[in-house]
Motif scaffolding. Structure first.
Motif, short mmCIF file in Angstrom:
data_model
loop_
_atom_site.label_atom_id
_atom_site.label_comp_id
_atom_site.label_asym_id
_atom_site.label_seq_id
_atom_site.Cartn_x
_atom_site.Cartn_y
_atom_site.Cartn_z
N MET A 1 35.11 12.70 -36.75
CA MET A 1 34.46 13.14 -35.52
C MET A 1 34.30 11.95 -34.57
O MET A 1 33.77 10.92 -34.93
N GLN A 2 34.82 12.12 -33.32
CA GLN A 2 34.80 11.03 -32.35
C GLN A 2 33.42 10.92 -31.70
O GLN A 2 32.84 11.90 -31.25
N ILE A 3 32.87 9.70 -31.69
CA ILE A 3 31.60 9.45 -31.02
C ILE A 3 31.80 8.54 -29.81
O ILE A 3 31.32 8.82 -28.71
N ALA A 4 32.51 7.42 -30.00
CA ALA A 4 32.76 6.49 -28.91
C ALA A 4 33.75 7.08 -27.91
O ALA A 4 34.66 7.83 -28.29
N GLU A 5 33.59 6.74 -26.64
CA GLU A 5 34.49 7.25 -25.61
C GLU A 5 35.81 6.49 -25.62
O GLU A 5 35.84 5.28 -25.80
N SER A 6 36.90 7.22 -25.39
CA SER A 6 38.21 6.61 -25.26
C SER A 6 38.35 6.02 -23.86
O SER A 6 37.56 6.36 -22.95
N PRO A 7 39.35 5.16 -23.62
CA PRO A 7 39.55 4.62 -22.27
C PRO A 7 39.77 5.72 -21.23
O PRO A 7 39.30 5.62 -20.10
N GLN B 1 37.53 6.54 -17.91
CA GLN B 1 38.09 6.69 -16.57
C GLN B 1 37.63 7.99 -15.92
O GLN B 1 37.34 8.03 -14.72
N LEU B 2 37.55 9.04 -16.74
CA LEU B 2 37.04 10.31 -16.23
C LEU B 2 35.60 10.15 -15.74
O LEU B 2 35.25 10.61 -14.64
N ARG B 3 34.78 9.49 -16.53
CA ARG B 3 33.39 9.27 -16.14
C ARG B 3 33.30 8.52 -14.80
O ARG B 3 32.53 8.91 -13.92
N GLN B 4 34.08 7.47 -14.67
CA GLN B 4 34.02 6.68 -13.45
C GLN B 4 34.52 7.47 -12.24
O GLN B 4 33.98 7.35 -11.13
N ILE C 1 30.80 14.82 -20.61
CA ILE C 1 30.80 13.64 -19.73
C ILE C 1 30.55 14.07 -18.29
O ILE C 1 29.74 13.47 -17.57
N VAL C 2 31.25 15.12 -17.85
CA VAL C 2 31.06 15.65 -16.50
C VAL C 2 29.62 16.10 -16.30
O VAL C 2 28.98 15.79 -15.29
N LEU C 3 29.09 16.82 -17.27
CA LEU C 3 27.72 17.33 -17.18
C LEU C 3 26.70 16.20 -17.11
O LEU C 3 25.71 16.28 -16.37
N GLU C 4 26.94 15.14 -17.86
CA GLU C 4 26.02 14.00 -17.81
C GLU C 4 26.00 13.39 -16.42
O GLU C 4 24.93 13.05 -15.89
N GLU C 5 27.17 13.26 -15.81
CA GLU C 5 27.22 12.69 -14.47
C GLU C 5 26.60 13.62 -13.43
O GLU C 5 25.96 13.17 -12.47
#
Length: 371
Positions: free
Chosen positions: A1-7, A11-14, A74-78
């Protein structure tokens, strides 16, 4: 299960953060919350046409981008970070999840492409006057009428119900709980915007008087669809709350660094320093819960019902506590209408109650794990 964000996820977050900082900063939320619509249609269209945000977690076969709930979180957090005023939660989370969980291929192909593009604003109507999140208590009824159905009853506290063009309504038939699609311009439907504590999230009351409707999924099989939808929604809301909590914490820390008293920053005093450290711990704990829950949804894990309530209970308390402490750290200025701290406080309180408070979700979690 992935926890850390990928590059790619970073980029999506930024990208989303840049878009929102330019098009929908908190100052813009102040202006929009005073309007009848409550959102900026031009920004909503850009979010769909340029970034594809409404359809980010909708499969490509239904017109979406085909990413997972991890990216949507990630989108929802932003969005939560900037107190975005718009129908994203109602349309891209609640309505889209109902359709995806329904198993109704015809409905998915008919409605999801419009939701993914942002052309269709949809919402889910399931709560009534008592505000109960238990769909079994619904008093809205549906009966067969010719080739379709007719709805009678009412729904309350419907997110963006006054602007949605597609309403997904939870009602009861002779076979049990069912889900229906209703055109917002259908005859017999009355929509009324409600006054709200949090003006950045609009709610409405819907009244149905023999309103024509289309059955979504199978008659009498909506209970499981609603359960899945509310689990995903609880995690989506937790991601939003995480973004709001992080923004409130950043606001408090920034003020503690610049506000001087007795010749030194107030953040250098032990009482403020320890407060901020405790808030950081709460925010990061919530981040872990949200990340784990988002991955569970993305992998369709059997843990989703449990982690959804766990994350929501954690996020509700964290956001409210951080928002309240942000006001305290700001002192007198934090209590004024002119300061943004109260906007986060009101969003925190309304979000805490939107899908059930922390006590409700702790009880729900205990029941689900057999305690």
């Amino acid at each position: 299960m992935q926890i850390a964000e990928s590059p790619e996820q970073e980029q999506l977050r930024q990208s989303v953060r840049r878009f929102l900082s330019e098009k929908s900063p908190v100052a813009r939320a102040r202006a929009l919350m005073e309007t009848e619509l409550g959102y900026d249609p031009a920004v909503w269209r850009q979010a769909g046409a340029q970034l594809g945000l409404p359809g980010i977690a909708i499969p490509e076969e239904y017109g979406g981008a085909g990413f997972t709930f991890v990216e949507q979180a990630i989108v929802l957090e932003e969005l939560g970070r900037c107190l975005y005023c718009g129908p994203y939660f109602a349309s891209a989370v609640l309505a889209a999840t109902v359709l995806l969980a329904s198993g109704d291929e015809k409905a998915k192909h008919e409605y999801l492409p419009g939701i993914a593009a942002g052309d269709t604003i949809a919402t889910l109507a399931f709560t009534e006057d008592d505000g109960s999140w238990d769909g079994a208590s619904t008093g809205t009824t549906a009966r067969a009428s010719g080739d379709g159905w007719q709805l009678d009853g009412h729904k309350n506290f419907v997110a963006d119900g006054h602007i949605a063009s597609l309403l997904l309504v939870h009602g009861r038939t002779s076979a049990g709980l069912s889900m229906f699609a209703v055109d917002a311009h259908a005859g017999g439907l009355t929509r009324t915007a409600l006054p709200t504590l949090d003006q950045t999230r609009k709610l409405a009351r819907l009244e149905f008087d023999q309103v024509p409707a289309i059955l979504i999924g199978s008659d009498g099989q909506a209970a499981a669809v609603l359960d899945r939808t509310l689990d995903v929604a609880a995690l989506a809301l937790a991601a939003e709350q995480l973004g709001g909590a992080q923004a409130a914490l950043d606001m408090a820390v920034g003020y503690a660094k610049t506000r001087h008293q007795f010749g030194r920053p107030v953040g250098s005093f032990q009482a403020i320093k320890h407060r901020c450290a405790d808030l950081l711990l709460e925010v990061e704990s919530t981040r872990s819960a949200v990340s784990y829950g988002a991955s569970a949804v993305a992998e369709d894990s059997a843990e989703v019902p449990a982690v959804a309530s766990l994350a929501q209970a954690c996020a509700s308390e964290t956001f409210f506590h951080v928002a309240a402490e942000n006001i305290q750290i700001h002192g007198g200025i934090g209590f004024t209408w002119e300061h943004d701290a109260h906007l986060y406080f009101k969003r925190a309180k309304s979000s805490e109650l939107l899908l059930g408070d922390a006590a409700y979700h702790r009880e729900r979690l205990a029941t689900r794990i057999g305690i």
